[in-house]
Design an enzyme around this catalytic site. Sequence first.
Site, PDB file in Angstrom:
ATOM      1  N   SER A 149      -4.787  -4.574 -11.967  1.00  0.00           N
ATOM      2  CA  SER A 149      -5.381  -5.921 -12.026  1.00  0.00           C
ATOM      3  C   SER A 149      -4.538  -6.828 -12.910  1.00  0.00           C
ATOM      4  CB  SER A 149      -6.793  -5.821 -12.612  1.00  0.00           C
ATOM      5  OG  SER A 149      -7.298  -7.102 -12.899  1.00  0.00           O
ATOM      6  N   TYR A 162     -12.968  -3.284 -18.906  1.00  0.00           N
ATOM      7  CA  TYR A 162     -12.187  -3.367 -17.653  1.00  0.00           C
ATOM      8  C   TYR A 162     -10.715  -3.627 -17.979  1.00  0.00           C
ATOM      9  CZ  TYR A 162     -11.025  -4.794 -12.837  1.00  0.00           C
ATOM     10  OH  TYR A 162     -10.460  -4.900 -11.580  1.00  0.00           O
TER      11      TYR A 162
HETATM   12  N1  NAP Z   1     -11.787  -8.075  -6.245  1.00  0.00           N
HETATM   13  C1  NAP Z   1     -11.011  -8.465  -7.253  1.00  0.00           C
HETATM   14  O1  NAP Z   1     -11.028  -9.639  -7.668  1.00  0.00           O
HETATM   15  C2  NAP Z   1     -10.084  -7.477  -7.894  1.00  0.00           C
HETATM   16  C3  NAP Z   1      -9.103  -7.985  -8.756  1.00  0.00           C
HETATM   17  C4  NAP Z   1      -8.218  -7.096  -9.370  1.00  0.00           C
HETATM   18  C5  NAP Z   1      -8.325  -5.744  -9.122  1.00  0.00           C
HETATM   19  N2  NAP Z   1      -9.303  -5.269  -8.287  1.00  0.00           N
HETATM   20  C6  NAP Z   1      -9.375  -3.823  -8.084  1.00  0.00           C
HETATM   21  O2  NAP Z   1      -9.330  -3.541  -6.706  1.00  0.00           O
HETATM   22  C7  NAP Z   1      -9.920  -2.263  -6.473  1.00  0.00           C
HETATM   23  C8  NAP Z   1     -10.837  -2.375  -5.269  1.00  0.00           C
HETATM   24  O3  NAP Z   1     -11.896  -3.267  -5.593  1.00  0.00           O
HETATM   25  P1  NAP Z   1     -12.520  -4.291  -4.539  1.00  0.00           P
HETATM   26  O4  NAP Z   1     -12.335  -5.635  -5.103  1.00  0.00           O
HETATM   27  O5  NAP Z   1     -12.072  -4.002  -3.173  1.00  0.00           O
HETATM   28  O6  NAP Z   1     -14.066  -3.950  -4.760  1.00  0.00           O
HETATM   29  P2  NAP Z   1     -15.181  -3.312  -3.813  1.00  0.00           P
HETATM   30  O7  NAP Z   1     -15.249  -4.059  -2.531  1.00  0.00           O
HETATM   31  O8  NAP Z   1     -16.393  -3.241  -4.669  1.00  0.00           O
HETATM   32  O9  NAP Z   1     -14.630  -1.862  -3.510  1.00  0.00           O
HETATM   33  C9  NAP Z   1     -14.621  -0.849  -4.479  1.00  0.00           C
HETATM   34  C10 NAP Z   1     -14.423   0.484  -3.781  1.00  0.00           C
HETATM   35  O10 NAP Z   1     -14.454   1.509  -4.780  1.00  0.00           O
HETATM   36  C11 NAP Z   1     -15.385   2.507  -4.360  1.00  0.00           C
HETATM   37  N3  NAP Z   1     -16.016   3.142  -5.504  1.00  0.00           N
HETATM   38  C12 NAP Z   1     -16.655   2.552  -6.530  1.00  0.00           C
HETATM   39  N4  NAP Z   1     -17.151   3.472  -7.363  1.00  0.00           N
HETATM   40  C13 NAP Z   1     -16.808   4.682  -6.845  1.00  0.00           C
HETATM   41  C14 NAP Z   1     -17.034   6.038  -7.249  1.00  0.00           C
HETATM   42  N5  NAP Z   1     -17.706   6.331  -8.372  1.00  0.00           N
HETATM   43  N6  NAP Z   1     -16.556   7.031  -6.472  1.00  0.00           N
HETATM   44  C15 NAP Z   1     -15.876   6.742  -5.316  1.00  0.00           C
HETATM   45  N7  NAP Z   1     -15.626   5.492  -4.896  1.00  0.00           N
HETATM   46  C16 NAP Z   1     -16.095   4.480  -5.652  1.00  0.00           C
HETATM   47  C17 NAP Z   1     -16.404   1.750  -3.519  1.00  0.00           C
HETATM   48  O11 NAP Z   1     -16.976   2.618  -2.575  1.00  0.00           O
HETATM   49  P3  NAP Z   1     -18.506   3.152  -2.613  1.00  0.00           P
HETATM   50  O12 NAP Z   1     -19.380   2.045  -3.082  1.00  0.00           O
HETATM   51  O13 NAP Z   1     -18.724   3.596  -1.210  1.00  0.00           O
HETATM   52  O14 NAP Z   1     -18.458   4.284  -3.549  1.00  0.00           O
HETATM   53  C18 NAP Z   1     -15.525   0.760  -2.783  1.00  0.00           C
HETATM   54  O15 NAP Z   1     -14.981   1.344  -1.629  1.00  0.00           O
HETATM   55  C19 NAP Z   1     -10.624  -1.883  -7.778  1.00  0.00           C
HETATM   56  O16 NAP Z   1      -9.858  -0.935  -8.465  1.00  0.00           O
HETATM   57  C20 NAP Z   1     -10.673  -3.195  -8.545  1.00  0.00           C
HETATM   58  O17 NAP Z   1     -10.683  -3.002  -9.945  1.00  0.00           O
HETATM   59  C21 NAP Z   1     -10.171  -6.112  -7.654  1.00  0.00           C
END
Ligand code: NAP
Length: 260
Positions: A149, A162
Amino acid sequence: MSASYCFEGRVVLVTGASSGIGAETAIHFAAASCDGLALIGRDKDRLEEVSIKCQTQGLAIEKILIISEDLASDGAPGRIMDAVIQKFGKLNILINNAGQGGMTSLADPELSQKFDHLYSLNVRATLLLSQLAVPHLIETKGNIVTVSSICAKAAVPNMLVYNLTKAALDYFTESAARCLATKQVRVNSVNPGSIATPLHTRAGREEKVVRELARRIHPLGRIGESEEVSRAILFLASDHASFTTGETLSVDGGRFLLCP
Ligand SMILES: NC(=O)c1ccc[n+]([C@@H]2O[C@H](COP(=O)([O-])OP(=O)(O)OC[C@H]3O[C@@H](n4cnc5c(N)ncnc54)[C@H](OP(=O)(O)O)[C@@H]3O)[C@@H](O)[C@H]2O)c1
């Protein structure tokens, strides 16, 4: 969707494949003719939906493995890696994407619990799954891409834990890249700014507020889309990035430029 990369013969494991960036990335790998795709998350129904979208991109159902596991639970990384190797016999690419967000500060009375919760998923599970992947990646001269991130590079207010977890991931990327370079295993990360995914509402923030804030804090003047992160992930995982390792690639609409 155009498949500008080709992953023929490659087996790919994507954590957090049921939603957001991970789901989009899995669909892109399917479109790019990967040979096997393991989709990891807790929500089996949403993983099935992503699997169907991958099949729509031309990936046969028998080349898809769905594993519903809480990555932070005891033994989960081992069970996941065993299942992947049992089905596909090898691993070429590990995408460490699963993660959760949330607000925390030093004033938070639940700081300790929130630290344990976020660290066990964002850092510990990533580390353990990567450790188990390494022998297979050495055999295939494969690579790891971790989704970090902007918070790893610039301390975003009220996201103390975070920020810590993502900073740890960047050091993981750099350390592992140095350790594994002689084995021809590359290790990189992408560092997104605000991306339009369910992560924000899951962490208790209103979508409208997130979009408006993103419009103001990114020089490009908008929130990012999952596809824009996925394209960077596929680049780093591909042979087009064959001389790139230890890179932490910002995909943040220029946001880091505003963080001195
Ligand atoms: N969105 C942003 O603005 C942003 C910015 C910077 C970085 N990121 C990073 O991008 C990555 C993906 O996030 P996203 O934005 O796509 O969010 P998201 O739509 O909430 O997706 C998160 C994914 O992680 C899985 N997950 C969460 N807890 C888990 C657990 N305990 N065991 C297994 N799987 C788990 C969820 O699946 P289930 O719910 O099915 O478990 C989901 O598939 C993360 O690492 C996040 O920190 C996001």
